[in-house]
Structure formats: structure tokens, C-alpha cells
Design a protein around this motif. Structure first.
Motif, PDB file in Angstrom:
ATOM      1  N   ALA A 127       8.843  61.701 -33.193  1.00 36.85           N
ATOM      2  CA  ALA A 127       8.363  62.803 -33.737  1.00 36.85           C
ATOM      3  C   ALA A 127       8.141  64.086 -32.869  1.00 36.85           C
ATOM      4  O   ALA A 127       7.125  65.098 -33.194  1.00 36.85           O
ATOM      5  N   SER A 128       8.845  64.174 -30.600  1.00 36.93           N
ATOM      6  CA  SER A 128       8.918  65.094 -29.870  1.00 36.93           C
ATOM      7  C   SER A 128       9.459  65.771 -30.525  1.00 36.93           C
ATOM      8  O   SER A 128       9.389  67.562 -30.407  1.00 36.93           O
ATOM      9  N   TYR A 129      10.702  65.551 -31.353  1.00 34.93           N
ATOM     10  CA  TYR A 129      11.806  66.294 -32.064  1.00 34.93           C
ATOM     11  C   TYR A 129      12.305  66.746 -33.191  1.00 34.93           C
ATOM     12  O   TYR A 129      13.114  67.347 -33.610  1.00 34.93           O
ATOM     13  N   ASP A 130      11.557  65.699 -34.556  1.00 32.61           N
ATOM     14  CA  ASP A 130      11.231  65.977 -36.309  1.00 32.61           C
ATOM     15  C   ASP A 130      10.434  66.478 -36.108  1.00 32.61           C
ATOM     16  O   ASP A 130       9.082  66.557 -36.198  1.00 32.61           O
ATOM     17  N   ASP A 131      10.799  67.803 -36.807  1.00 33.70           N
ATOM     18  CA  ASP A 131       9.244  68.419 -37.069  1.00 33.70           C
ATOM     19  C   ASP A 131       8.643  68.838 -38.200  1.00 33.70           C
ATOM     20  O   ASP A 131       7.659  68.994 -38.842  1.00 33.70           O
ATOM     21  N   ARG A 132       9.905  67.683 -39.524  1.00 37.17           N
ATOM     22  CA  ARG A 132       8.187  66.887 -40.451  1.00 37.17           C
ATOM     23  C   ARG A 132       7.611  65.717 -39.946  1.00 37.17           C
ATOM     24  O   ARG A 132       6.626  65.867 -40.559  1.00 37.17           O
ATOM     25  N   VAL A 133       7.481  65.583 -39.217  1.00 37.70           N
ATOM     26  CA  VAL A 133       6.696  64.572 -39.018  1.00 37.70           C
ATOM     27  C   VAL A 133       5.490  64.914 -38.413  1.00 37.70           C
ATOM     28  O   VAL A 133       4.622  65.928 -37.490  1.00 37.70           O
ATOM     29  N   ALA A 134       3.868  64.732 -39.127  1.00 32.93           N
ATOM     30  CA  ALA A 134       3.078  65.461 -39.025  1.00 32.93           C
ATOM     31  C   ALA A 134       2.009  64.670 -37.827  1.00 32.93           C
ATOM     32  O   ALA A 134       1.183  65.102 -37.065  1.00 32.93           O
ATOM     33  N   GLY A 135       1.744  63.160 -37.618  1.00 34.01           N
ATOM     34  CA  GLY A 135       1.339  62.449 -36.965  1.00 34.01           C
ATOM     35  C   GLY A 135       1.970  61.515 -36.785  1.00 34.01           C
ATOM     36  O   GLY A 135       3.001  60.779 -37.214  1.00 34.01           O
ATOM     37  N   VAL A 136       1.787  60.519 -35.634  1.00 38.93           N
ATOM     38  CA  VAL A 136       2.830  59.384 -34.957  1.00 38.93           C
ATOM     39  C   VAL A 136       1.503  58.181 -33.547  1.00 38.93           C
ATOM     40  O   VAL A 136       0.391  58.750 -33.471  1.00 38.93           O
ATOM     41  N   ALA A 137       1.759  57.315 -34.231  1.00 36.52           N
ATOM     42  CA  ALA A 137       1.069  55.934 -33.051  1.00 36.52           C
ATOM     43  C   ALA A 137       2.094  54.909 -32.296  1.00 36.52           C
ATOM     44  O   ALA A 137       3.203  54.155 -33.848  1.00 36.52           O
ATOM     45  N   SER A 138       1.545  54.520 -31.822  1.00 36.93           N
ATOM     46  CA  SER A 138       2.297  52.937 -31.010  1.00 36.93           C
ATOM     47  C   SER A 138       0.953  52.375 -30.646  1.00 36.93           C
ATOM     48  O   SER A 138       0.859  52.677 -30.052  1.00 36.93           O
ATOM     49  N   VAL A 139       1.478  51.201 -30.919  1.00 32.80           N
ATOM     50  CA  VAL A 139       1.250  50.378 -31.189  1.00 32.80           C
ATOM     51  C   VAL A 139       1.699  49.564 -29.777  1.00 32.80           C
ATOM     52  O   VAL A 139       3.181  48.667 -29.959  1.00 32.80           O
ATOM     53  N   THR A 140       1.249  49.191 -29.092  1.00 33.49           N
ATOM     54  CA  THR A 140       2.081  47.875 -28.053  1.00 33.49           C
ATOM     55  C   THR A 140       3.309  47.835 -27.556  1.00 33.49           C
ATOM     56  O   THR A 140       4.282  47.398 -27.301  1.00 33.49           O
ATOM     57  N   GLY A 141       3.826  49.259 -27.014  1.00 33.47           N
ATOM     58  CA  GLY A 141       4.324  49.572 -26.696  1.00 33.47           C
ATOM     59  C   GLY A 141       5.875  49.237 -25.795  1.00 33.47           C
ATOM     60  O   GLY A 141       4.857  48.412 -24.642  1.00 33.47           O
ATOM     61  N   TYR A 142       6.353  48.862 -25.947  1.00 30.69           N
ATOM     62  CA  TYR A 142       7.596  48.594 -24.636  1.00 30.69           C
ATOM     63  C   TYR A 142       8.037  50.439 -24.398  1.00 30.69           C
ATOM     64  O   TYR A 142       8.682  50.562 -24.625  1.00 30.69           O
ATOM     65  N   TYR A 143       7.408  50.816 -23.568  1.00 33.19           N
ATOM     66  CA  TYR A 143       7.566  52.449 -22.683  1.00 33.19           C
ATOM     67  C   TYR A 143       8.688  52.116 -22.338  1.00 33.19           C
ATOM     68  O   TYR A 143       9.023  51.441 -20.883  1.00 33.19           O
ATOM     69  N   ARG A 144       9.703  52.419 -22.647  1.00 32.06           N
ATOM     70  CA  ARG A 144      10.869  52.287 -21.841  1.00 32.06           C
ATOM     71  C   ARG A 144      11.419  53.186 -20.675  1.00 32.06           C
ATOM     72  O   ARG A 144      11.838  54.518 -20.929  1.00 32.06           O
ATOM     73  N   ASP A 145      11.461  52.870 -19.704  1.00 25.98           N
ATOM     74  CA  ASP A 145      11.343  53.660 -18.255  1.00 25.98           C
ATOM     75  C   ASP A 145      11.985  52.230 -17.368  1.00 25.98           C
ATOM     76  O   ASP A 145      12.330  50.813 -17.554  1.00 25.98           O
ATOM     77  N   HIS A 146      12.283  52.219 -16.848  1.00 25.98           N
ATOM     78  CA  HIS A 146      14.160  51.612 -15.656  1.00 25.98           C
ATOM     79  C   HIS A 146      11.846  50.115 -15.115  1.00 25.98           C
ATOM     80  O   HIS A 146      12.617  49.126 -15.168  1.00 25.98           O
ATOM     81  N   GLU A 147      11.482  50.829 -14.817  1.00 24.12           N
ATOM     82  CA  GLU A 147      10.418  49.647 -14.141  1.00 24.12           C
ATOM     83  C   GLU A 147      10.006  49.144 -14.950  1.00 24.12           C
ATOM     84  O   GLU A 147       9.789  47.462 -14.720  1.00 24.12           O
ATOM     85  N   THR A 148       9.672  49.311 -16.137  1.00 23.60           N
ATOM     86  CA  THR A 148       9.679  48.152 -17.537  1.00 23.60           C
ATOM     87  C   THR A 148      10.974  47.216 -18.250  1.00 23.60           C
ATOM     88  O   THR A 148      10.655  46.288 -18.397  1.00 23.60           O
ATOM     89  N   ASP A 149      11.968  48.023 -17.821  1.00 25.22           N
ATOM     90  CA  ASP A 149      13.322  47.395 -18.300  1.00 25.22           C
ATOM     91  C   ASP A 149      13.432  46.181 -17.092  1.00 25.22           C
ATOM     92  O   ASP A 149      13.517  44.586 -17.112  1.00 25.22           O
ATOM     93  N   VAL A 150      12.754  46.419 -16.216  1.00 29.53           N
ATOM     94  CA  VAL A 150      13.341  45.041 -14.807  1.00 29.53           C
ATOM     95  C   VAL A 150      11.661  44.373 -15.096  1.00 29.53           C
ATOM     96  O   VAL A 150      12.055  43.445 -15.133  1.00 29.53           O
ATOM     97  N   TYR A 151      11.172  45.023 -15.595  1.00 28.63           N
ATOM     98  CA  TYR A 151       9.402  44.290 -16.050  1.00 28.63           C
ATOM     99  C   TYR A 151       9.818  43.136 -16.960  1.00 28.63           C
ATOM    100  O   TYR A 151       9.375  42.204 -16.979  1.00 28.63           O
ATOM    101  N   MET A 152      10.242  44.002 -18.116  1.00 28.92           N
ATOM    102  CA  MET A 152      11.222  42.615 -19.299  1.00 28.92           C
ATOM    103  C   MET A 152      12.227  41.741 -18.772  1.00 28.92           C
ATOM    104  O   MET A 152      11.260  40.745 -19.336  1.00 28.92           O
ATOM    105  N   ILE A 153      12.866  41.972 -17.844  1.00 25.85           N
ATOM    106  CA  ILE A 153      13.713  40.976 -17.711  1.00 25.85           C
ATOM    107  C   ILE A 153      12.674  39.769 -16.122  1.00 25.85           C
ATOM    108  O   ILE A 153      13.288  38.735 -17.387  1.00 25.85           O
TER     109      ILE A 153
END
Length: 328
Positions: A127-153
Motif C-alpha cells: 500500500a505504501s507504493y501502489d497508488d491504486r490502493v485506497a486503504g489497508v488493514a493488517s491483522v495480528t501481523g508478523y512485523y518483519r524486522d530482525h528482532e521479530t525474526d529471532v522472536y519467531m525462531i
């Protein structure tokens, strides 16, 4: 009184980067030229899982809801099979928007994205780079950063049993988690080198009910009884329990941090303390520059309950539909 099931179900196919994407479109029967929404699911998902639950309800709310199998997965084409590549999923999501725009029965000015777990922050990213998207919703996200990757492991090392208080159980140390992460990257590099040299694909189980050892890890992509509690039953329904080990290079190389920090579309995030790494969810939400954003924090349900527990999904879809209705 409102009624349920006021939609038609249509199996569809569309092209994405030379491959054929298999999808299902749920179209409301009581709305002329409805808004469209593309629904993307968790890590290594197929369309019949969480996306199906959200799409049918969104159709009841008046949206033409598209779900799809990403390339290399399920009924979609692509080799090697079971390659877990977030950037490819994003491309398939964008191709889904292309498909909805090509139809004459969907409102091209009101196109939305909904993502569950990993699909959530990926939807924010697109949604941040596709101008055709009017809005967006994220549910119980796996928010991708290194800390979360290690958390998942590290979560894969928790020997949870039904009824036990998972909050009282200890996770591996940060040092152990980082070592397990580096070991996965090493295995993935070796698997990619073998594939590039010989064409052979190294596979391991995607899920394993046994908790991983905090020192030696596991060969499974998502080990441990917590994750098995949701994925395990799907292995009895034809879900292909394997993943290409070299996928870890693509998976862990991708982050949603830069894209989300440039998001200027109306954005709704649904999360909670019992979802994956709530701290990362709050960081992502805080970094979204638009004032048109909303965070719903629900501590009453866990990460996987957001996938397909009926009352939880009903509530989430109600919140999503209400949010999208406000988008002008």
C-alpha cells in the motif's frame, strides 16, 4: 435482519510474472460494482486457510474479495515448489489488484488490501507504493524486522502443552536466538548453492510438533507445539508440510520497516499482547506517517485465534469494513 452468504463464489486465474495464480473471488450479490479487496495470508499459507475466512465475511459486508495461492504454492504454478518468498507474494498481490481492475464489475476507485499475520505488514508495504490502493488493514501481523525474526525462531523452542500458561514459560536467550538465526541462514545458503549448481531442492518439514532445542534448533521452518496447534490439523487436510530450505534467504532478507515508514494511506492495525511480538507492531504503527491510522489492541485473543476463530474474525471484519467505509 441482515443475512449471511449473500455472495457468489468464482474460481479465477490470473497471471503474475509468467506464472498462473489460482484464486477465488467472492462477489456480493446485493451490491452493484462493489469495492474490491485482495486478502493475503500468513507465512506459507494457502488460500483455503485464513484468507477464506476473511473473504467470505468481507463479501457479506459488500466487498468483492479476492484470495489467492502465491506462486509455487497450492494450485498456482511456479518452481521450485514451496518457495517462501515475500517479495514474490507482494508481486502476486499486485497482480491481484491488476485482475480486479480488469473486471468491469468492481469499483476501480475503491481497492483495498487486508493481510493476516505475515500478509498484514506485507499489505502495508504494498500500500505504501501502489497508488491504486485506497486503504489497508493488517491483522495480528508478523512485523518483519530482525528482532521479530529471532522472536519467531525462539518461540519454536517453547515446549507448550495444552492448558499451560505460555506466558510463564521461558524463551531462549537473545544470544541463543541469534545463533539459531545464523544457523538457519547458513543452511539456506548451502541449499541455494546446491540448487544453483545442480537444480536439486532441499526440503524440510514446514511444521513439527516437537519443540526445537534452544542450542541446536530444528530443521523445520516453524517448529514447536505452539505453531503446530494451528498448522498441525491442516496437515491432515492435504496441506503440504514442507518448505524449500533456501527460502530462508528470501524470507529473512525482506523487511517491512522502510515501506511502512512511507505509508500515507488510511491504515488499520489489529494486534494485542498475545499476538506475535507486540512491540514490533507498535513500532510499525508509530512509524506510519499518515494521520489516518488506527490501532485496535485486543488482549483477549491469541495470535492464531485471529486466523479463523469465528467470533474473532467476525469482530475483525466488522472493524475493517467500518474503517474502509470511512475512506474517501
Amino acid at each position: 435482519m441482515p443475512s449471511h452468504g449473500q455472495y457468489t463464489t468464482e474460481k479465477v486465474k490470473y497471471s503474475s510474472h509468467g506464472e498462473t495464480i489460482a484464486g477465488v473471488l467472492f462477489t456480493p450479490t446485493n451490491v452493484t460494482k462493489p469495492p474490491g479487496v485482495v486478502v493475503t495470508g500468513p507465512y506459507s499459507y494457502v488460500k483455503e486457510q485464513a484468507p477464506f475466512q476473511y473473504a467470505t465475511r468481507l463479501a457479506d459486508e459488500g466487498y468483492a474479495a479476492l484470495i489467492f495461492d502465491p506462486r509455487t504454492v497450492g494450485e498456482s504454478t511456479g518452481e521450485p515448489r514451496r518457495l517462501e518468498n515475500p517479495k514474490m507474494k507482494n508481486e502476486d498481490m499486485i497482480a491481484g489488484i491488476d485482475y480486479l481492475l480488469a473486471r468491469d464489475d468492481v469499483d476501480p476507485s475503491r481497492l483495498f488490501l487486508v493481510g493476516i499475520c505475515q500478509g498484514g505488514p506485507q499489505s502495508l508495504d504494498v500500500a505504501s507504493y501502489d497508488d491504486r490502493v485506497a486503504g489497508v488493514a493488517s491483522v495480528t501481523g508478523y512485523y518483519r524486522d530482525h528482532e521479530t525474526d529471532v522472536y519467531m525462531i525462539c518461540a519454536g523452542c517453547v515446549a507448550w502443552t495444552p492448558g499451560a500458561d505460555i506466558a510463564a514459560m521461558s524463551m531462549p536467550t537473545t544470544e541463543q536466538g541469534e545463533a539459531l538465526y545464523q544457523a538457519r541462514i547458513k543452511r539456506a545458503k548451502e541449499a541455494r548453492e546446491l540448487y544453483d549448481k545442480t537444480g536439486e531442492v532441499v526440503y524440510q518439514p514446514l511444521v513439527d510438533p516437537k519443540a526445537a532445542d534452544p542450542d541446536t534448533g530444528s530443521l523445520a521452518g516453524l517448529p514447536g507445539p505452539v505453531i503446530w496447534s494451528w498448522y498441525g490439523p491442516w496437515t491432515l487436510k492435504g496441506f503440504e508440510n514442507r518448505y524449500a530450505v533456501m527460502s530462508d534467504l528470501d524470507h529473512f532478507d525482506y523487511t517491512t520497516v522502510p515501506g511502512v515508514a512511507q505509508l500515507n494511506k488510511p491504515a488499520l492495525l489489529i494486534h494485542g499482547d498475545n499476538c506475535m511480538n507486540g512491540a514490533a507492531a507498535k513500532r510499525h504503527f508509530d512509524s506510519i506517517p499518515t494521520s489516518q491510522k488506527k490501532l485496535i489492541w485486543n488482549n483477549e485473543v491469541s495470535h492464531f485465534q485471529h486466523y479463523d476463530q469465528p467470533d474473532c474474525v467476525d469482530r475483525n471484519v466488522g472493524d475493517i469494513a467500518a474503517w474502509f467505509a470511512e475512506v474517501k
